[in-house]
Design an enzyme around this catalytic site. Sequence first.
Site, PDB file in Angstrom:
ATOM      1  N   HIS A  88      -1.400  -7.455  64.238  1.00  0.00           N
ATOM      2  CA  HIS A  88      -2.010  -8.419  65.142  1.00  0.00           C
ATOM      3  C   HIS A  88      -1.473  -9.836  64.953  1.00  0.00           C
ATOM      4  CE1 HIS A  88      -5.811  -5.769  65.910  1.00  0.00           C
ATOM      5  NE2 HIS A  88      -4.746  -5.353  66.551  1.00  0.00           N
ATOM      6  N   HIS A 112      -1.634 -17.283  63.384  1.00  0.00           N
ATOM      7  CA  HIS A 112      -2.152 -17.128  62.033  1.00  0.00           C
ATOM      8  C   HIS A 112      -3.304 -18.102  61.829  1.00  0.00           C
ATOM      9  CE1 HIS A 112       1.005 -20.256  61.725  1.00  0.00           C
ATOM     10  NE2 HIS A 112       0.131 -20.843  60.914  1.00  0.00           N
ATOM     11  N   HIS A 114      -5.714 -20.540  58.934  1.00  0.00           N
ATOM     12  CA  HIS A 114      -5.848 -21.226  57.651  1.00  0.00           C
ATOM     13  C   HIS A 114      -7.341 -21.415  57.408  1.00  0.00           C
ATOM     14  CE1 HIS A 114      -1.528 -22.269  57.413  1.00  0.00           C
ATOM     15  NE2 HIS A 114      -1.632 -22.370  58.734  1.00  0.00           N
ATOM     16  N   HIS A 137      -3.509 -21.315  64.443  1.00  0.00           N
ATOM     17  CA  HIS A 137      -2.234 -21.768  64.978  1.00  0.00           C
ATOM     18  C   HIS A 137      -1.603 -20.652  65.815  1.00  0.00           C
ATOM     19  CE1 HIS A 137      -1.706 -24.728  61.365  1.00  0.00           C
ATOM     20  NE2 HIS A 137      -2.584 -25.158  62.261  1.00  0.00           N
ATOM     21  N   THR A 199       4.023 -25.919  58.363  1.00  0.00           N
ATOM     22  CA  THR A 199       3.165 -26.336  57.252  1.00  0.00           C
ATOM     23  C   THR A 199       3.338 -25.458  56.020  1.00  0.00           C
ATOM     24  OG1 THR A 199       1.292 -25.013  58.049  1.00  0.00           O
ATOM     25  CG2 THR A 199       1.474 -27.296  58.853  1.00  0.00           C
TER      26      THR A 199
END
Length: 279
Positions: A88, A112, A114, A137, A199
């Site tokens: 996914h 993804h 965080h 993100h 990042t």
Amino acid sequence: ILYIISVFLSLTLKVNGWCYRSQFSCQDTCRGEDKHSKWKNNFPNCGGQRQSPINIITRKVKHDPKLTSFIFDGHENLVYHNLRTLSHFTLPQSVRLRGGGLPATYKAVQFHLHWGENGGQGSEHSVDGECYPMELHIVHIKEKYGSLGDALNDSTGVAALAFFFEVLIPFSEIEDFKLTDIIPQANKLNYYRYLGSLTTPGCDQAVVWTVFQQTLPISKKQLLFGTEKPMTGVFRPVQNLNGRVVYTSVPAHNLCVLPNLITLFLCLFCVFGQQRCFH
């Protein structure tokens, strides 16, 4: 809901040889970004002048009339319910993103998350110093490139959409995490825009960042990971702005109305207060 992701990230970071500040210890040989800035020492781009994430200071942002609505093509088909399988992470490249002041049409690559620990700081970006428990993100690259690696050679090769999540009060159960619930809202949301970087190492400075202002709801249950403690604190600290300008899609008069009214009332209060003292 994020346990499988955290296990996957743990394995990935170990292989790549770097880690987040929360994972760094004297016994660990991974290259963590602690107070000694080891990311910069091992990955030169991480010490660059347009690094991400940043703290957005709202009184310093500038309105850009080119920051109009986005056009999402194919995002309505992104039905990822609970992120329980690693596949996914990948998004179909048939999904396109354009408009919003972007310099080109971009195609989807991956998304993804965080997050922090126990509902504490987990977002990478912050606004006026305020952090959120989780940040999503969604990553896109210019459609002319065949891979993320190719796009990283272009200073605007990557377009990343960032969404903040906030725990609902009072608590409300949200059973599924669906991108189809998020994307339609994005076209109605105000946002910030700046030029930054990835990042994570190698911190390539090739990202056009869009950080949406309004938060999205998440239940407390979705931030709990079960009995076995997974990796937490998977976010990079904010980086120096180094003279960069952060733009906003909100017209300047909308930003200034409330502060101006407050200033007016304070001035009137002071004037009448002084007159009362003199009499």
